[in-house]
Structures are given as C-alpha cells and as structure tokens.
Design a protein around this motif. Structure first.
Motif, short mmCIF file in Angstrom:
data_model
loop_
_atom_site.label_atom_id
_atom_site.label_comp_id
_atom_site.label_asym_id
_atom_site.label_seq_id
_atom_site.Cartn_x
_atom_site.Cartn_y
_atom_site.Cartn_z
N ILE A 1 -20.72 25.20 -44.63
CA ILE A 1 -21.61 25.04 -43.47
C ILE A 1 -21.59 23.60 -42.96
O ILE A 1 -21.48 23.36 -41.75
N ALA A 2 -21.69 22.63 -43.87
CA ALA A 2 -21.73 21.22 -43.47
C ALA A 2 -20.42 20.79 -42.80
O ALA A 2 -20.43 20.16 -41.74
N SER A 3 -19.28 21.15 -43.40
CA SER A 3 -18.00 20.65 -42.89
C SER A 3 -17.61 21.30 -41.56
O SER A 3 -17.15 20.61 -40.65
N THR A 4 -17.81 22.61 -41.44
CA THR A 4 -17.44 23.26 -40.17
C THR A 4 -18.38 22.85 -39.05
O THR A 4 -17.98 22.76 -37.89
N GLY A 5 -19.65 22.55 -39.41
CA GLY A 5 -20.59 22.10 -38.38
C GLY A 5 -20.22 20.74 -37.82
O GLY A 5 -20.19 20.55 -36.61
N VAL A 6 -19.90 19.80 -38.70
CA VAL A 6 -19.61 18.44 -38.24
C VAL A 6 -18.28 18.38 -37.48
O VAL A 6 -18.16 17.66 -36.48
N ILE A 7 -17.30 19.17 -37.89
CA ILE A 7 -15.99 19.12 -37.24
C ILE A 7 -16.07 19.65 -35.80
O ILE A 7 -15.35 19.18 -34.92
N GLN A 8 -17.01 20.60 -35.58
CA GLN A 8 -17.16 21.15 -34.23
C GLN A 8 -17.87 20.17 -33.29
O GLN A 8 -17.85 20.36 -32.08
N GLY A 9 -18.48 19.12 -33.87
CA GLY A 9 -19.09 18.09 -33.04
C GLY A 9 -18.22 16.86 -32.87
O GLY A 9 -18.63 15.89 -32.25
N ILE A 10 -17.00 16.90 -33.44
CA ILE A 10 -16.08 15.76 -33.32
C ILE A 10 -14.88 16.12 -32.44
O ILE A 10 -14.52 15.35 -31.54
N ILE A 11 -14.27 17.27 -32.70
CA ILE A 11 -13.07 17.69 -31.96
C ILE A 11 -13.45 18.66 -30.85
O ILE A 11 -14.15 19.65 -31.12
N PRO A 12 -13.02 18.44 -29.61
CA PRO A 12 -13.29 19.40 -28.54
C PRO A 12 -12.79 20.80 -28.92
O PRO A 12 -11.76 20.94 -29.57
N ASN A 13 -13.54 21.81 -28.53
CA ASN A 13 -13.31 23.17 -29.00
C ASN A 13 -11.91 23.70 -28.71
O ASN A 13 -11.27 24.32 -29.56
N ALA A 14 -11.39 23.42 -27.51
CA ALA A 14 -10.06 23.92 -27.14
C ALA A 14 -8.98 23.33 -28.04
O ALA A 14 -8.06 24.03 -28.47
N GLU A 15 -9.10 22.05 -28.34
CA GLU A 15 -8.13 21.37 -29.20
C GLU A 15 -8.23 21.88 -30.65
O GLU A 15 -7.22 22.09 -31.31
N LEU A 16 -9.47 22.09 -31.11
CA LEU A 16 -9.69 22.55 -32.48
C LEU A 16 -9.16 23.96 -32.69
O LEU A 16 -8.51 24.25 -33.69
N SER A 17 -9.40 24.83 -31.73
CA SER A 17 -8.98 26.23 -31.88
C SER A 17 -7.46 26.38 -31.88
O SER A 17 -6.93 27.36 -32.41
N ALA A 18 -6.74 25.41 -31.32
CA ALA A 18 -5.28 25.48 -31.26
C ALA A 18 -4.61 24.79 -32.45
O ALA A 18 -3.39 24.86 -32.60
N SER A 19 -5.40 24.14 -33.32
CA SER A 19 -4.83 23.35 -34.41
C SER A 19 -4.34 24.23 -35.56
O SER A 19 -4.93 25.26 -35.87
N THR A 20 -3.24 23.80 -36.21
CA THR A 20 -2.74 24.48 -37.41
C THR A 20 -3.15 23.73 -38.68
O THR A 20 -2.90 24.21 -39.77
N ALA A 21 -3.75 22.55 -38.52
CA ALA A 21 -4.23 21.77 -39.67
C ALA A 21 -5.50 21.04 -39.25
O ALA A 21 -5.49 19.82 -39.03
N PRO A 22 -6.62 21.78 -39.12
CA PRO A 22 -7.83 21.19 -38.54
C PRO A 22 -8.40 19.99 -39.29
O PRO A 22 -8.89 19.05 -38.67
N PHE A 23 -8.31 19.99 -40.62
CA PHE A 23 -8.86 18.84 -41.36
C PHE A 23 -7.98 17.61 -41.21
O PHE A 23 -8.48 16.49 -41.15
N GLY A 24 -6.67 17.82 -41.14
CA GLY A 24 -5.77 16.71 -40.84
C GLY A 24 -6.06 16.16 -39.45
O GLY A 24 -6.07 14.94 -39.24
N LEU A 25 -6.33 17.06 -38.50
CA LEU A 25 -6.61 16.67 -37.11
C LEU A 25 -7.87 15.82 -37.02
O LEU A 25 -7.88 14.77 -36.36
N VAL A 26 -8.94 16.24 -37.69
CA VAL A 26 -10.20 15.52 -37.56
C VAL A 26 -10.12 14.14 -38.21
O VAL A 26 -10.67 13.16 -37.69
#
Length: 317
Positions: A240-265
């Motif tokens: 809950i904590a990690s997915t919540g914070v990542i959605q407030g850092i990376i814009p949604n369109a960019e995040l949904s297209a990522s193949t390595a979201p934690f690397g991206l953030v």
C-alpha cells in the motif's frame, strides 16, 4: 539423529520471510505499472484486498493449528472431504506452481534484457529461462534451511528499494500528480475498484505457502500460523505504501507504460544509474522468489507422493 534433522529445518523468521518473498518477490515488481492502468483509485482496492487477505491468512493459520499433518491446503481439504479432495487440491496447486515458476523466470529474464539485449531473440529467451529454472532448482538441493537463508538474503533486493521508496519517496510526492492519476478513465468507483481487486488479490498469492512447507518447519503448530499472519501483514503495509507514493511521483501515463516501474521512479528521484541498480536488485529478488516457489512445489508434490497419490519418484529426497 532427530536433533540434526531439526537443525536443518526452517525457523519462524525464515518461514515468515519465505511467505513474504513468495508474495512480494515477483508480485510487487510490476504492480505499480499494472495498477496505473486503473488509476490511483486502486488504493481502495488495496484496502479491501488487504482486509480479505488477512482473513484468509487467519483461516490458514487456524487450519494449520488444528491440522498437524504436512500437506498444507491438501491436508486441510482431506480432513473435511476425504482422500479425493487431497489429490484434487495437490494436483491443481502443483500445476499452478509449475506455471507460476515459468512465469516468474520469464519476468526475471525480462528485467535482465536491458543489460543483455541479445537475450531478445526467442531461442535465447528459451535458454535463459531454462538456465534460471535450473539455477534455482540446484540452489534448493541444500535443504529447507539453506533455501530460507537464500530467500532471506535475496528478499532485500526488493524490500530495500520498496521500503526505502515508502519512507523517502514522500519528499518527491506531488499530491496533484496523485489526484490527476485518481481515475484516468472516468469509470464508476465500483468498476475501478473491482478492476483493481483483480490485480491486488493476485499480489497476495503465497499466503498458503507456509502451510505447504509445514513438514520442513521447526515447531509447525506455533510457527506456521504466526508466519502466515506476519508475512501477510508485512506485505500488505509495503504494498500500500509503495504503490501509493509512486503514483504521486510518476505521471500516470508514463507509469502505466513502464516495464520496470521501480527502476523508473528511482531514475526520476535520483539518476538513471540508481534506477539500473534498483532494476538489478529487483531481478535478484525475483530469482529469490522463484527459489521459494520451487521449494514449495517440491513440498506439495512430496506430500502427495507420500500419500500414494503422486508417482513415488516425487517422494524421494
């Protein structure tokens, strides 16, 4: 002789880690990108699923306390419905785990591909997946204690970045970015939450693994129920904590297209090199998760073979 056998068995910490790594090791790696397709409204899905997962965990814990035999879900089913249900439970779970192990190996290889582009051809992908499966199989030959120790080490490959993001990520958290991602498709709340639950519930697969491994655990009457509850609760908080914070850092369109979201953030927060390090750490955690699942699959098939329901070769150690 018995004391020597006990020293090779898994303790409470090792089993709790095994439950957590079975859930988190491969589950969390792609979740932020998958949930971004639903939107930040998936936070509501997390709350519903976490409550449900703790209820399921408590059920498994009670079953484990009442049923002293090895076999996990299969043994619980047999107590109520007889030998045929032991076979049905064991066989379907066995098939599920075989498919899951291949899927996790494919995911791990997918994260390696940016560093080894030549793995992109089908034949190289095939050999890479087979190599990962053989590596994790051989790593299990040392017995349950070694598997627990390896899992306890590899899990930090995902726990450190994810827990770190859950704590320090709030310095980069933008409430406006989070709100923009709340419901990008403007679906009804019920539809969005239902779509999110399909993903978040999958993330808790692994609750049952402590019961399946009860035969290889010290004091299973005490340790299996505790490991189920502790492992599930820990995973829920981190999810809950990690997915919540990542959605407030990376814009949604960019995040949904990522193949390595934690690397991206982490690339976004620091620089691409840090992002690559986190991606590699995620690969290690993924392989650690695969190690745990292969161990669990061996225990499930051994319990069924001991009951005379699987070929005898599965009972050999």
């Amino acid at each position: 002789m018995s004391s020597n056998t006990d020293t090779k068995k898994m303790g409470l910490v090792g089993l709790t880690v095994l439950v957590a790594v079975n859930m988190m090791g491969s589950g969390i790696i792609m979740l932020p990108a998958s949930l971004a397709q639903v939107g930040a409204i998936s936070m509501l899905s997390w709350i519903v699923t976490a409550l449900g997962a703790m209820c399921i965990a408590y059920t498994f814990a009670k079953c484990g306390a009442f049923c002293k035999r090895s076999g996990g879900m299969s043994a619980y089913a047999e107590e109520a419905h007889g030998k045929s249900s032991f076979f049905i439970s064991s066989y379907t779970y066995y098939v599920c785990l075989v498919i899951s192990c291949v899927a996790i190996a494919v995911s791990a290889l997918g994260y390696i591909k940016p560093f080894m582009p030549w793995l992109d051809t089908p034949i190289h992908t095939f050999f890479g997946v087979v190599a990962i499966l053989i590596l994790t199989m051989v790593a299990n030959f040392g017995g349950p204690k070694i598997t627990g120790q390896i899992s306890a080490f590899t899990v930090w490959g995902i726990i450190i970045p994810v827990a770190g993001l859950s704590i320090i990520g709030w310095w980069w958290f933008d409430p406006q970015t989070f709100m923009n991602a709340w419901n990008p498709h403007h679906d009804t709340t019920m539809h969005s939450v239902s779509s999110g639950i399909a993903l978040t519930l999958w993330a808790f697969l692994g609750i049952e693994s402590a019961g399946a491994n009860s035969d290889a655990v010290e004091n299973p009457e005490r340790n299996v129920p505790l490991a189920v509850l502790f492992g599930t609760g820990f995973a829920a908080v981190i999810y809950i904590a990690s997915t919540g914070v990542i959605q407030g850092i990376i814009p949604n369109a960019e995040l949904s297209a990522s193949t390595a979201p934690f690397g991206l953030v982490f690339s976004h927060m620091f620089n691409p090199m840090v992002g690559n390090i986190v991606t590699l750490a995620a690969v290690i955690a993924c392989i650690g998760s695969l190690l745990g699942w292969q161990f669990t699959n061996a225990q499930v098939s051994k319990a069924a073979a001991d009951e005379g329901l699987f070929p005898k070769i599965f009972a050999k150690t």
